[in-house]
Design a protein around this motif. Sequence first.
Motif, PDB file in Angstrom:
ATOM      1  N   GLN A   1      21.506  18.920  14.445  1.00 52.57           N
ATOM      2  CA  GLN A   1      21.125  17.927  15.457  1.00 52.57           C
ATOM      3  C   GLN A   1      22.345  17.379  16.180  1.00 52.57           C
ATOM      4  OE1 GLN A   1      18.857  15.561  12.665  1.00 52.57           O
ATOM      5  NE2 GLN A   1      16.921  16.160  13.642  1.00 52.57           N
ATOM      6  N   ILE A   2      23.426  17.130  15.433  1.00 53.04           N
ATOM      7  CA  ILE A   2      24.680  16.664  16.046  1.00 53.04           C
ATOM      8  C   ILE A   2      25.211  17.724  17.007  1.00 53.04           C
ATOM      9  CG2 ILE A   2      27.136  16.261  15.566  1.00 53.04           C
ATOM     10  CD1 ILE A   2      25.800  13.783  14.909  1.00 53.04           C
TER      11      ILE A   2
ATOM     12  N   TYR B   1      26.266  19.512  22.481  1.00 56.46           N
ATOM     13  CA  TYR B   1      26.072  20.506  23.526  1.00 56.46           C
ATOM     14  C   TYR B   1      25.597  19.828  24.821  1.00 56.46           C
ATOM     15  CZ  TYR B   1      23.776  24.080  26.322  1.00 56.46           C
ATOM     16  OH  TYR B   1      23.372  24.865  27.373  1.00 56.46           O
ATOM     17  N   PHE B   2      24.577  18.971  24.711  1.00 61.33           N
ATOM     18  CA  PHE B   2      24.061  18.275  25.892  1.00 61.33           C
ATOM     19  C   PHE B   2      25.113  17.349  26.498  1.00 61.33           C
ATOM     20  CE2 PHE B   2      19.913  19.290  23.873  1.00 61.33           C
ATOM     21  CZ  PHE B   2      19.405  20.060  24.909  1.00 61.33           C
TER      22      PHE B   2
ATOM     23  N   GLU C   1      28.938  16.125  30.775  1.00 53.41           N
ATOM     24  CA  GLU C   1      30.331  15.833  31.136  1.00 53.41           C
ATOM     25  C   GLU C   1      30.842  16.832  32.174  1.00 53.41           C
ATOM     26  OE1 GLU C   1      33.830  13.876  31.345  1.00 53.41           O
ATOM     27  OE2 GLU C   1      32.275  13.230  29.953  1.00 53.41           O
ATOM     28  N   ALA C   2      30.529  18.107  31.965  1.00 56.49           N
ATOM     29  CA  ALA C   2      30.994  19.147  32.886  1.00 56.49           C
ATOM     30  C   ALA C   2      30.353  19.028  34.265  1.00 56.49           C
ATOM     31  CB  ALA C   2      30.710  20.523  32.290  1.00 56.49           C
ATOM     32  N   GLN C   3      29.150  18.475  34.310  1.00 58.85           N
ATOM     33  CA  GLN C   3      28.421  18.383  35.580  1.00 58.85           C
ATOM     34  C   GLN C   3      28.187  16.936  36.014  1.00 58.85           C
ATOM     35  OE1 GLN C   3      24.784  20.635  35.076  1.00 58.85           O
ATOM     36  NE2 GLN C   3      25.866  22.243  33.993  1.00 58.85           N
ATOM     37  N   LYS C   4      28.989  16.009  35.524  1.00 57.40           N
ATOM     38  CA  LYS C   4      28.710  14.589  35.755  1.00 57.40           C
ATOM     39  C   LYS C   4      28.674  14.186  37.224  1.00 57.40           C
ATOM     40  CE  LYS C   4      33.344  12.844  34.820  1.00 57.40           C
ATOM     41  NZ  LYS C   4      34.112  12.009  33.903  1.00 57.40           N
TER      42      LYS C   4
ATOM     43  N   PHE D   1      18.350   7.940  29.111  1.00 57.99           N
ATOM     44  CA  PHE D   1      19.363   8.918  28.713  1.00 57.99           C
ATOM     45  C   PHE D   1      19.449   9.034  27.193  1.00 57.99           C
ATOM     46  CE2 PHE D   1      23.818   9.026  27.198  1.00 57.99           C
ATOM     47  CZ  PHE D   1      24.069  10.371  27.376  1.00 57.99           C
ATOM     48  N   VAL D   2      19.530   7.903  26.500  1.00 58.24           N
ATOM     49  CA  VAL D   2      19.619   7.920  25.037  1.00 58.24           C
ATOM     50  C   VAL D   2      18.361   8.572  24.447  1.00 58.24           C
ATOM     51  CG1 VAL D   2      19.710   6.487  22.955  1.00 58.24           C
ATOM     52  CG2 VAL D   2      21.204   5.961  24.897  1.00 58.24           C
ATOM     53  N   ALA D   3      17.195   8.213  24.972  1.00 59.64           N
ATOM     54  CA  ALA D   3      15.945   8.819  24.500  1.00 59.64           C
ATOM     55  C   ALA D   3      15.928  10.320  24.757  1.00 59.64           C
ATOM     56  CB  ALA D   3      14.751   8.138  25.175  1.00 59.64           C
ATOM     57  N   PHE D   4      16.432  10.732  25.920  1.00 57.54           N
ATOM     58  CA  PHE D   4      16.516  12.154  26.253  1.00 57.54           C
ATOM     59  C   PHE D   4      17.369  12.895  25.222  1.00 57.54           C
ATOM     60  CE2 PHE D   4      19.119  15.490  28.200  1.00 57.54           C
ATOM     61  CZ  PHE D   4      18.145  16.395  28.591  1.00 57.54           C
TER      62      PHE D   4
END
Length: 192
Positions: A85-86, A91-92, A97-100, A130-133
């Motif tokens: 899960q971590i 990964y997300f 970050e790469a597409q911020k 965001f956190v829920a996502f």
Amino acid sequence: MVEKQMYLLLTNTGSFLTKLIKLYTKKPYNHASISCDSQLSEVYSFGRKTVRNPFIGGFVREDVKAGLFKQADCAIYSITVTEEQIQKMNYFLKELEAQKKDYRYNLLGLFGVMFNIPIKRKNAFFCSQFVAFLLNQSNIIDFDKPLSLITPHDLQSVSKFQFIYEGKLKDYYSENKAELPVHFVSVRRFSL
């Protein structure tokens, strides 16, 4: 199976926007962030990109020892997760970050919450959405309502979270270390 902890940080920075949201919600905390470490050295959310302008927002790595967080009130919760899960969550986070530059703050979504109308926009989140996502996509929590309606209070009410600390965020750090002072430790469960 190796288990780890993730951390939910709920804050009230006392900013003008936070005060406006608080007038509506009547809840003490109206901003949500997530971290994979107890020191809160890497905290992520969707929020303001600059201290002076609350309307320019997006994906941010927050410095909880500076800016609006210096005097913030907070509540901190932990949740036990697996290594898998971590890894999914990381990964997300790396993808975001790469597409911020392609992501923005879902201000319109806040109005959706007010009227209980889910407003999902492409590449846009507000903090608790965001956190829920992240929690949902990482197979940590399945929510029983649309992610675009999840509030910080909804996150706080998830029974899987264990209460760790409530008070001034700066007091969470003892002697410039993110050690939880023994007198602050308390285990409390909430139900959804």
